[in-house]
Design a protein around this motif. Sequence first.
Motif, PDB file in Angstrom:
ATOM      1  N   MET A   1       2.677  16.089  -2.246  1.00 41.25           N
ATOM      2  CA  MET A   1       3.974  16.566  -2.626  1.00 41.25           C
ATOM      3  C   MET A   1       4.976  16.102  -1.573  1.00 41.25           C
ATOM      4  N   PRO A   2       5.733  15.111  -1.881  1.00 41.57           N
ATOM      5  CA  PRO A   2       6.724  14.659  -0.900  1.00 41.57           C
ATOM      6  C   PRO A   2       7.910  15.625  -0.806  1.00 41.57           C
ATOM      7  N   ARG A   3       8.229  16.001   0.419  1.00 43.36           N
ATOM      8  CA  ARG A   3       9.415  16.816   0.676  1.00 43.36           C
ATOM      9  C   ARG A   3      10.423  15.935   1.365  1.00 43.36           C
ATOM     10  N   HIS A   4      11.649  16.048   0.977  1.00 44.35           N
ATOM     11  CA  HIS A   4      12.693  15.266   1.611  1.00 44.35           C
ATOM     12  C   HIS A   4      13.033  15.879   2.963  1.00 44.35           C
ATOM     13  N   LEU A   5      12.748  15.138   4.000  1.00 45.54           N
ATOM     14  CA  LEU A   5      13.085  15.536   5.357  1.00 45.54           C
ATOM     15  C   LEU A   5      13.874  14.400   5.986  1.00 45.54           C
ATOM     16  N   LEU A   6      14.837  14.738   6.779  1.00 47.20           N
ATOM     17  CA  LEU A   6      15.622  13.725   7.462  1.00 47.20           C
ATOM     18  C   LEU A   6      14.722  12.951   8.397  1.00 47.20           C
ATOM     19  N   ASP A   7      14.694  11.652   8.259  1.00 52.72           N
ATOM     20  CA  ASP A   7      13.858  10.801   9.093  1.00 52.72           C
ATOM     21  C   ASP A   7      14.298  10.924  10.552  1.00 52.72           C
ATOM     22  N   GLU A   8      13.310  10.995  11.439  1.00 51.41           N
ATOM     23  CA  GLU A   8      13.626  11.152  12.862  1.00 51.41           C
ATOM     24  C   GLU A   8      14.526  10.033  13.376  1.00 51.41           C
ATOM     25  N   ALA A   9      14.403   8.848  12.808  1.00 48.48           N
ATOM     26  CA  ALA A   9      15.255   7.723  13.222  1.00 48.48           C
ATOM     27  C   ALA A   9      16.727   7.997  12.918  1.00 48.48           C
ATOM     28  N   GLN A  10      16.986   8.949  12.014  1.00 48.13           N
ATOM     29  CA  GLN A  10      18.363   9.292  11.656  1.00 48.13           C
ATOM     30  C   GLN A  10      18.894  10.473  12.460  1.00 48.13           C
ATOM     31  N   ILE A  11      18.145  10.877  13.471  1.00 50.53           N
ATOM     32  CA  ILE A  11      18.562  11.958  14.360  1.00 50.53           C
ATOM     33  C   ILE A  11      18.795  11.365  15.742  1.00 50.53           C
ATOM     34  N   HIS A  12      19.955  11.582  16.285  1.00 50.87           N
ATOM     35  CA  HIS A  12      20.281  11.016  17.601  1.00 50.87           C
ATOM     36  C   HIS A  12      19.292  11.541  18.641  1.00 50.87           C
ATOM     37  N   PRO A  13      18.781  10.673  19.515  1.00 49.49           N
ATOM     38  CA  PRO A  13      17.787  11.094  20.513  1.00 49.49           C
ATOM     39  C   PRO A  13      18.234  12.265  21.386  1.00 49.49           C
ATOM     40  N   ALA A  14      19.528  12.384  21.628  1.00 51.94           N
ATOM     41  CA  ALA A  14      20.023  13.441  22.512  1.00 51.94           C
ATOM     42  C   ALA A  14      19.854  14.839  21.920  1.00 51.94           C
ATOM     43  N   ILE A  15      19.681  14.962  20.610  1.00 50.44           N
ATOM     44  CA  ILE A  15      19.566  16.289  20.005  1.00 50.44           C
ATOM     45  C   ILE A  15      18.165  16.583  19.459  1.00 50.44           C
ATOM     46  N   ARG A  16      17.254  15.647  19.552  1.00 51.18           N
ATOM     47  CA  ARG A  16      15.912  15.836  18.987  1.00 51.18           C
ATOM     48  C   ARG A  16      15.185  17.036  19.587  1.00 51.18           C
ATOM     49  N   SER A  17      15.301  17.239  20.899  1.00 50.94           N
ATOM     50  CA  SER A  17      14.589  18.370  21.513  1.00 50.94           C
ATOM     51  C   SER A  17      15.188  19.708  21.059  1.00 50.94           C
ATOM     52  N   LYS A  18      16.501  19.726  20.830  1.00 50.51           N
ATOM     53  CA  LYS A  18      17.118  20.960  20.331  1.00 50.51           C
ATOM     54  C   LYS A  18      16.590  21.292  18.941  1.00 50.51           C
ATOM     55  N   ILE A  19      16.466  20.303  18.106  1.00 46.84           N
ATOM     56  CA  ILE A  19      15.930  20.510  16.763  1.00 46.84           C
ATOM     57  C   ILE A  19      14.477  20.953  16.834  1.00 46.84           C
ATOM     58  N   ALA A  20      13.696  20.270  17.660  1.00 49.19           N
ATOM     59  CA  ALA A  20      12.258  20.561  17.764  1.00 49.19           C
ATOM     60  C   ALA A  20      11.998  21.967  18.299  1.00 49.19           C
ATOM     61  N   GLY A  21      12.857  22.461  19.183  1.00 50.26           N
ATOM     62  CA  GLY A  21      12.629  23.756  19.796  1.00 50.26           C
ATOM     63  C   GLY A  21      13.360  24.915  19.158  1.00 50.26           C
ATOM     64  N   HIS A  22      14.164  24.638  18.144  1.00 46.83           N
ATOM     65  CA  HIS A  22      15.012  25.674  17.538  1.00 46.83           C
ATOM     66  C   HIS A  22      14.186  26.821  16.958  1.00 46.83           C
ATOM     67  N   GLN A  23      14.350  28.019  17.510  1.00 45.33           N
ATOM     68  CA  GLN A  23      13.713  29.253  17.030  1.00 45.33           C
ATOM     69  C   GLN A  23      12.193  29.101  16.895  1.00 45.33           C
ATOM     70  N   GLN A  24      11.584  28.362  17.797  1.00 53.60           N
ATOM     71  CA  GLN A  24      10.151  28.117  17.688  1.00 53.60           C
ATOM     72  C   GLN A  24       9.296  29.336  18.018  1.00 53.60           C
ATOM     73  N   ALA A  25       9.820  30.321  18.709  1.00 50.35           N
ATOM     74  CA  ALA A  25       9.027  31.514  19.026  1.00 50.35           C
ATOM     75  C   ALA A  25       8.572  32.217  17.744  1.00 50.35           C
ATOM     76  N   ILE A  26       9.469  32.353  16.781  1.00 51.58           N
ATOM     77  CA  ILE A  26       9.111  33.027  15.528  1.00 51.58           C
ATOM     78  C   ILE A  26       8.107  32.185  14.739  1.00 51.58           C
ATOM     79  N   VAL A  27       8.294  30.873  14.730  1.00 51.58           N
ATOM     80  CA  VAL A  27       7.364  29.992  14.023  1.00 51.58           C
ATOM     81  C   VAL A  27       5.986  30.070  14.672  1.00 51.58           C
ATOM     82  N   GLN A  28       5.933  30.055  15.984  1.00 49.50           N
ATOM     83  CA  GLN A  28       4.650  30.132  16.689  1.00 49.50           C
ATOM     84  C   GLN A  28       3.962  31.473  16.440  1.00 49.50           C
ATOM     85  N   GLU A  29       4.747  32.553  16.366  1.00 49.26           N
ATOM     86  CA  GLU A  29       4.166  33.865  16.091  1.00 49.26           C
ATOM     87  C   GLU A  29       3.519  33.893  14.704  1.00 49.26           C
TER      88      GLU A  29
END
Length: 127
Positions: A1-29
């Motif tokens: 089932m393909p889900r449309h996700l923004l390709d990482e190449a279309q995300i500026h490198p300077a903001i990738r860590s912010k996206i990756a870490g956004h509200q991760q505590a709840i996801v990890q829980e």
Amino acid sequence: MPRHLLDEAQIHPAIRSKIAGHQQAIVQEVMSAIRDNDVVVVGMGMNPFPRRARRALDDAGQAYRYLEYGNYLNTWRERNALKMWTGWPTFPMVFVKGTLVGGAGNLQTLIDSGELKTLLASPASGA
């Protein structure tokens, strides 16, 4: 089932860590609960559908772990991270053996058809 996700190449490198870490505590829980429990219901207060899912599991005699995150008026940013992670737009989010099976109505269908017991008898799919 393909889900449309923004390709990482279309995300500026300077903001990738912010996206990756956004509200991760709840996801990890939630990921931890899924790993440690056969059935997990993720819900929120003031919403009747998580109660409906829990009642269906109680009536079926099925143990589960329930995680509740705020209500309509608060904690929406944290819950939004769960929606982004799963792609599921509403609460509850019901997981069986590490697999997202949907919400309260989907769970009731699985119970009524006997498929919930089949899913619980099979090996975990890995969370």
